[in-house]
Design a protein around this motif. Structure first.
Motif, PDB file in Angstrom:
ATOM      1  N   LEU A 272       0.795  -1.226   0.000  1.00 50.93           N
ATOM      2  CA  LEU A 272       0.000   0.000   0.000  1.00 50.93           C
ATOM      3  C   LEU A 272       0.830   1.281   0.000  1.00 50.93           C
ATOM      4  CD1 LEU A 272      -2.751  -1.047   2.586  1.00 50.93           C
ATOM      5  CD2 LEU A 272      -2.898  -1.083   0.092  1.00 50.93           C
ATOM      6  N   GLY A 273       1.958   1.293   0.678  1.00 46.09           N
ATOM      7  CA  GLY A 273       2.753   2.504   0.780  1.00 46.09           C
ATOM      8  C   GLY A 273       2.277   3.407   1.904  1.00 46.09           C
ATOM      9  N   VAL A 274       3.020   4.476   2.124  1.00 42.45           N
ATOM     10  CA  VAL A 274       2.793   5.344   3.273  1.00 42.45           C
ATOM     11  C   VAL A 274       1.429   6.032   3.229  1.00 42.45           C
ATOM     12  CG1 VAL A 274       3.559   7.487   4.376  1.00 42.45           C
ATOM     13  CG2 VAL A 274       5.223   5.742   3.756  1.00 42.45           C
ATOM     14  N   LYS A 275       1.106   6.693   2.110  1.00 44.35           N
ATOM     15  CA  LYS A 275      -0.108   7.505   2.063  1.00 44.35           C
ATOM     16  C   LYS A 275      -1.360   6.671   2.316  1.00 44.35           C
ATOM     17  CE  LYS A 275      -2.626  10.882  -0.724  1.00 44.35           C
ATOM     18  NZ  LYS A 275      -2.608  11.729  -1.947  1.00 44.35           N
ATOM     19  N   LYS A 276      -1.489   5.543   1.646  1.00 45.34           N
ATOM     20  CA  LYS A 276      -2.676   4.713   1.821  1.00 45.34           C
ATOM     21  C   LYS A 276      -2.750   4.147   3.232  1.00 45.34           C
ATOM     22  CE  LYS A 276      -3.136   3.412  -3.051  1.00 45.34           C
ATOM     23  NZ  LYS A 276      -3.066   2.300  -4.043  1.00 45.34           N
ATOM     24  N   MET A 277      -1.585   3.786   3.803  1.00 41.47           N
ATOM     25  CA  MET A 277      -1.574   3.273   5.177  1.00 41.47           C
ATOM     26  C   MET A 277      -2.053   4.346   6.155  1.00 41.47           C
ATOM     27  SD  MET A 277      -0.409   0.051   5.479  1.00 41.47           S
ATOM     28  CE  MET A 277       0.532  -0.150   6.983  1.00 41.47           C
ATOM     29  N   LEU A 278      -1.546   5.572   5.991  1.00 40.70           N
ATOM     30  CA  LEU A 278      -1.963   6.664   6.874  1.00 40.70           C
ATOM     31  C   LEU A 278      -3.454   6.966   6.715  1.00 40.70           C
ATOM     32  CD1 LEU A 278       1.069   9.089   6.415  1.00 40.70           C
ATOM     33  CD2 LEU A 278       0.500   7.799   8.484  1.00 40.70           C
ATOM     34  N   LEU A 279      -3.929   6.959   5.492  1.00 43.33           N
ATOM     35  CA  LEU A 279      -5.348   7.234   5.245  1.00 43.33           C
ATOM     36  C   LEU A 279      -6.237   6.149   5.849  1.00 43.33           C
ATOM     37  CD1 LEU A 279      -5.280   8.569   1.575  1.00 43.33           C
ATOM     38  CD2 LEU A 279      -5.897   9.850   3.637  1.00 43.33           C
ATOM     39  N   ILE A 280      -5.812   4.897   5.727  1.00 40.84           N
ATOM     40  CA  ILE A 280      -6.585   3.796   6.324  1.00 40.84           C
ATOM     41  C   ILE A 280      -6.635   3.970   7.840  1.00 40.84           C
ATOM     42  CG2 ILE A 280      -6.610   1.310   6.776  1.00 40.84           C
ATOM     43  CD1 ILE A 280      -5.486   0.928   3.936  1.00 40.84           C
ATOM     44  N   GLY A 281      -5.493   4.346   8.437  1.00 45.36           N
ATOM     45  CA  GLY A 281      -5.469   4.573   9.876  1.00 45.36           C
ATOM     46  C   GLY A 281      -6.420   5.686  10.290  1.00 45.36           C
ATOM     47  N   MET A 282      -6.451   6.775   9.523  1.00 44.16           N
ATOM     48  CA  MET A 282      -7.354   7.887   9.827  1.00 44.16           C
ATOM     49  C   MET A 282      -8.813   7.481   9.634  1.00 44.16           C
ATOM     50  SD  MET A 282      -5.352  11.054   7.998  1.00 44.16           S
ATOM     51  CE  MET A 282      -3.695  11.551   8.473  1.00 44.16           C
ATOM     52  N   LEU A 283      -9.088   6.773   8.551  1.00 42.67           N
ATOM     53  CA  LEU A 283     -10.468   6.323   8.292  1.00 42.67           C
ATOM     54  C   LEU A 283     -10.957   5.363   9.368  1.00 42.67           C
ATOM     55  CD1 LEU A 283     -10.398   5.834   4.415  1.00 42.67           C
ATOM     56  CD2 LEU A 283     -11.876   7.400   5.685  1.00 42.67           C
ATOM     57  N   ALA A 284     -10.042   4.589   9.938  1.00 34.57           N
ATOM     58  CA  ALA A 284     -10.413   3.667  11.017  1.00 34.57           C
ATOM     59  C   ALA A 284     -10.939   4.440  12.226  1.00 34.57           C
ATOM     60  CB  ALA A 284      -9.222   2.799  11.406  1.00 34.57           C
ATOM     61  N   TRP A 285     -10.366   5.636  12.481  1.00 40.88           N
ATOM     62  CA  TRP A 285     -10.879   6.456  13.575  1.00 40.88           C
ATOM     63  C   TRP A 285     -12.280   6.965  13.258  1.00 40.88           C
ATOM     64  CZ3 TRP A 285      -9.113   6.789  18.353  1.00 40.88           C
ATOM     65  CH2 TRP A 285      -7.786   6.411  18.603  1.00 40.88           C
ATOM     66  N   VAL A 286     -12.526   7.331  12.005  1.00 40.28           N
ATOM     67  CA  VAL A 286     -13.870   7.754  11.612  1.00 40.28           C
ATOM     68  C   VAL A 286     -14.856   6.613  11.842  1.00 40.28           C
ATOM     69  CG1 VAL A 286     -15.317   8.579   9.719  1.00 40.28           C
ATOM     70  CG2 VAL A 286     -12.937   9.350   9.889  1.00 40.28           C
ATOM     71  N   ALA A 287     -14.502   5.427  11.360  1.00 38.58           N
ATOM     72  CA  ALA A 287     -15.381   4.263  11.501  1.00 38.58           C
ATOM     73  C   ALA A 287     -15.618   3.923  12.966  1.00 38.58           C
ATOM     74  CB  ALA A 287     -14.761   3.065  10.778  1.00 38.58           C
ATOM     75  N   ARG A 288     -14.565   4.010  13.771  1.00 35.23           N
ATOM     76  CA  ARG A 288     -14.687   3.688  15.209  1.00 35.23           C
ATOM     77  C   ARG A 288     -15.709   4.605  15.878  1.00 35.23           C
ATOM     78  NH1 ARG A 288      -9.565   3.648  19.313  1.00 35.23           N
ATOM     79  NH2 ARG A 288      -9.949   1.422  19.347  1.00 35.23           N
ATOM     80  N   TYR A 289     -15.625   5.898  15.609  1.00 34.82           N
ATOM     81  CA  TYR A 289     -16.535   6.826  16.264  1.00 34.82           C
ATOM     82  C   TYR A 289     -17.967   6.705  15.754  1.00 34.82           C
ATOM     83  CZ  TYR A 289     -12.493   9.093  18.412  1.00 34.82           C
ATOM     84  OH  TYR A 289     -11.372   9.356  19.150  1.00 34.82           O
ATOM     85  N   VAL A 290     -18.127   6.365  14.485  1.00 35.38           N
ATOM     86  CA  VAL A 290     -19.474   6.116  13.963  1.00 35.38           C
ATOM     87  C   VAL A 290     -20.077   4.891  14.652  1.00 35.38           C
ATOM     88  CG1 VAL A 290     -20.794   5.423  11.921  1.00 35.38           C
ATOM     89  CG2 VAL A 290     -19.058   7.230  11.746  1.00 35.38           C
ATOM     90  N   LEU A 291     -19.274   3.855  14.840  1.00 38.34           N
ATOM     91  CA  LEU A 291     -19.757   2.668  15.549  1.00 38.34           C
ATOM     92  C   LEU A 291     -20.166   3.014  16.977  1.00 38.34           C
ATOM     93  CD1 LEU A 291     -17.178  -0.027  14.368  1.00 38.34           C
ATOM     94  CD2 LEU A 291     -19.615   0.056  13.804  1.00 38.34           C
ATOM     95  N   PHE A 292     -19.382   3.860  17.637  1.00 34.55           N
ATOM     96  CA  PHE A 292     -19.729   4.270  19.001  1.00 34.55           C
ATOM     97  C   PHE A 292     -21.022   5.091  19.011  1.00 34.55           C
ATOM     98  CE2 PHE A 292     -15.040   4.265  20.627  1.00 34.55           C
ATOM     99  CZ  PHE A 292     -15.039   2.877  20.559  1.00 34.55           C
ATOM    100  N   ALA A 293     -21.167   5.975  18.015  1.00 35.04           N
ATOM    101  CA  ALA A 293     -22.328   6.859  17.980  1.00 35.04           C
ATOM    102  C   ALA A 293     -23.628   6.086  17.818  1.00 35.04           C
ATOM    103  CB  ALA A 293     -22.176   7.872  16.835  1.00 35.04           C
ATOM    104  N   TYR A 294     -23.590   5.017  17.019  1.00 35.08           N
ATOM    105  CA  TYR A 294     -24.821   4.273  16.745  1.00 35.08           C
ATOM    106  C   TYR A 294     -24.840   2.908  17.449  1.00 35.08           C
ATOM    107  CZ  TYR A 294     -25.612   7.910  13.348  1.00 35.08           C
ATOM    108  OH  TYR A 294     -25.811   9.136  12.771  1.00 35.08           O
ATOM    109  N   GLY A 295     -23.940   2.731  18.389  1.00 33.52           N
ATOM    110  CA  GLY A 295     -23.919   1.476  19.148  1.00 33.52           C
ATOM    111  C   GLY A 295     -24.328   1.657  20.586  1.00 33.52           C
ATOM    112  N   THR A 296     -25.175   2.675  20.836  1.00 37.79           N
ATOM    113  CA  THR A 296     -25.551   2.987  22.212  1.00 37.79           C
ATOM    114  C   THR A 296     -26.894   2.393  22.628  1.00 37.79           C
ATOM    115  OG1 THR A 296     -26.506   5.076  21.460  1.00 37.79           O
ATOM    116  CG2 THR A 296     -24.231   5.127  22.244  1.00 37.79           C
ATOM    117  N   GLY A 297     -27.603   1.758  21.715  1.00 39.44           N
ATOM    118  CA  GLY A 297     -28.890   1.179  22.056  1.00 39.44           C
ATOM    119  C   GLY A 297     -28.770  -0.271  22.487  1.00 39.44           C
TER     120      GLY A 297
END
Length: 412
Positions: A272-297
């Motif tokens: 993947l190289g540096v840029k894609k790895m960094l972007l995947i890491g950042m997107l994982a934080w987005v996904a994590r917080y979305v899961l938290f936001a809609y995982g409260t029920g």
């Protein structure tokens, strides 16, 4: 490196991160239980970031020029043990902040000291250090499991809302403080040499900011650490209020996934190289917080567990890839300086800003209600988690548009 030294260093690294994991994960929940507001909790977690900026100015000089690293390590952990124990009895927000800052100033420098002691005794750090460092991650995991499966049985299931984990951290810090004096001697590496503040803070690496991509990487690293701070400051409180049981033990699954993805890093990095790895890491934080936001029920706890398990991608793909990128970009003469500079701007500047903003956001979306005559805080967690998700997404978009990467083959 002989087996005796390997065992000594492994025990040191295990205890080092056991101390951190023993109190850091549950502290937000405890502070919420004793009436601290969101801003107070955010400010408390900001102490480590402040210490990451201030501590190298004093302790770094002492360990580099005057005293053996293992002696400094022992003294700091003994002081930290006393401060942490005292902290466990403090309930006033202002006093708590000052005592916690004093503790952070004793603990933060030890993260560099344990590395320095380890590297000093290794014949081939590239091959030997990972096997030692992984014991630190194991120590953090065991601390979480100890809270869930030992302290909870001894003191009740609500132990995470008490100061008992902090007392456990204090006890372990005392043990490590005493144990440090038995470690192999690591004399000052710069004794008799002139060491400047710029050397300690890694300011020589500022010259790298002339490169557009490195500048974008630096700015992106600071910005992405702002939403990151929401997790470290408020995840434990959120999970407990969501009805999850054995939270400390379950959160340790994040470190377990970190170990797994650390092993897989070379496979992904080559392709993947540096840029894609960094972007995947950042997107994982987005996904994590979305899961938290809609995982409260009710009935969607797997979404919360999924968010925890994303920690391996969140941390390894961003922070570890970033360290590799800096190592590739910096000239050999200033590589150590460059790593120190990036640590300063992420764990220091970025996390400090993040903890402040996180505290303000949580405070803004907190109301009080009266239950059986007792006032209790009610948090709008869905909105709270959507905000850092949006922040991280904006950083992802800007980073994707502005950061220029080398070809994958060159990165590999």
């Amino acid at each position: 490196m002989n087996m005796t030294v390997r065992v000594q260093l492994s025990i040191m690294m295990f205890l080092q991160f056991f101390v951190w994991g023993a109190y850091y994960v549950t502290m937000g929940n405890y502070l919420g239980a004793i009436g601290f507001e969101g801003a107070d909790i955010g400010a408390a977690y900001g102490c480590m970031a402040i210490a990451a900026i201030l501590a190298p100015l004093s302790v770094g000089i002492i360990a580099d020029r005057f005293l053996p690293a293992q002696i400094v390590l022992g003294v700091l952990h003994l002081l930290g043990a006393g401060l942490m124990y005292y902290l466990s009895m403090v309930t006033d927000p202002k006093t708590f902040w000052w005592v916690l800052l004093a503790y952070a100033l004793t603990y933060t420098p030890t993260l560099g000291l344990v590395n320095a002691i380890s590297f000093n005794k290794m014949d081939d750090p590239g091959k030997e250090f990972p096997a030692i460092r992984v014991l630190g991650t194991l120590g953090w995991i065991v601390a979480g499991l100890a809270i869930t499966y030992i302290l909870a049985k001894m003191y009740g299931e609500n132990v995470e809302a008490t100061s008992i984990p902090m007392k456990m951290a204090a006890a372990c810090s005392f043990v490590l403080g005493v144990y440090s004096f038995t470690l192999p001697n690591t004399p000052p590496q710069s004794k008799g040499k002139k060491v400047t503040i710029g050397d300690i803070l890694g300011l020589e690496a500022i010259s790298l900011l002339k490169d557009r991509s490195f500048l974008i990487f630096t700015i992106g690293s600071i910005l992405v650490c702002i939403p990151l701070a929401f997790y470290y400051s408020f995840a434990n409180l959120f999970f407990n209020e969501s009805g999850m049981t054995g939270v400390a033990g379950k959160m340790s699954m994040g470190q377990m996934s970190e170990v797994v993805f650390m092993v897989l890093m070379p496979f992904f990095f080559k392709r993947l190289g540096v840029k894609k790895m960094l972007l995947i890491g950042m997107l994982a934080w987005v996904a994590r917080y979305v899961l938290f936001a809609y995982g409260t029920g009710d009935g969607i706890a797997p979404m919360l567990i999924g968010g925890i398990l994303l920690h391996g991608i969140c941390y390894d793909f961003f922070f570890v890839t970033g360290q590799i990128y800096v190592d590739n970009e910096a000239p050999k003469a200033i590589q150590a300086s460059a790593q120190g500079f990036v640590a300063l701007i992420t764990y220091g500047v970025g996390m400090f800003i993040g903890t402040y903003i996180a505290g303000q956001v949580v405070g803004a979306y907190t109301t009080t209600t009266t239950i059986e005559g007792v006032e209790a805080a009610v948090h709008n967690w869905q909105t709270i988690w959507i905000i850092p998700a949006a922040m991280a997404f904006v950083v992802v978009v800007l980073f994707a548009l502005l950061f220029k990467d080398k070809p994958v083959e060159q990165d590999a």
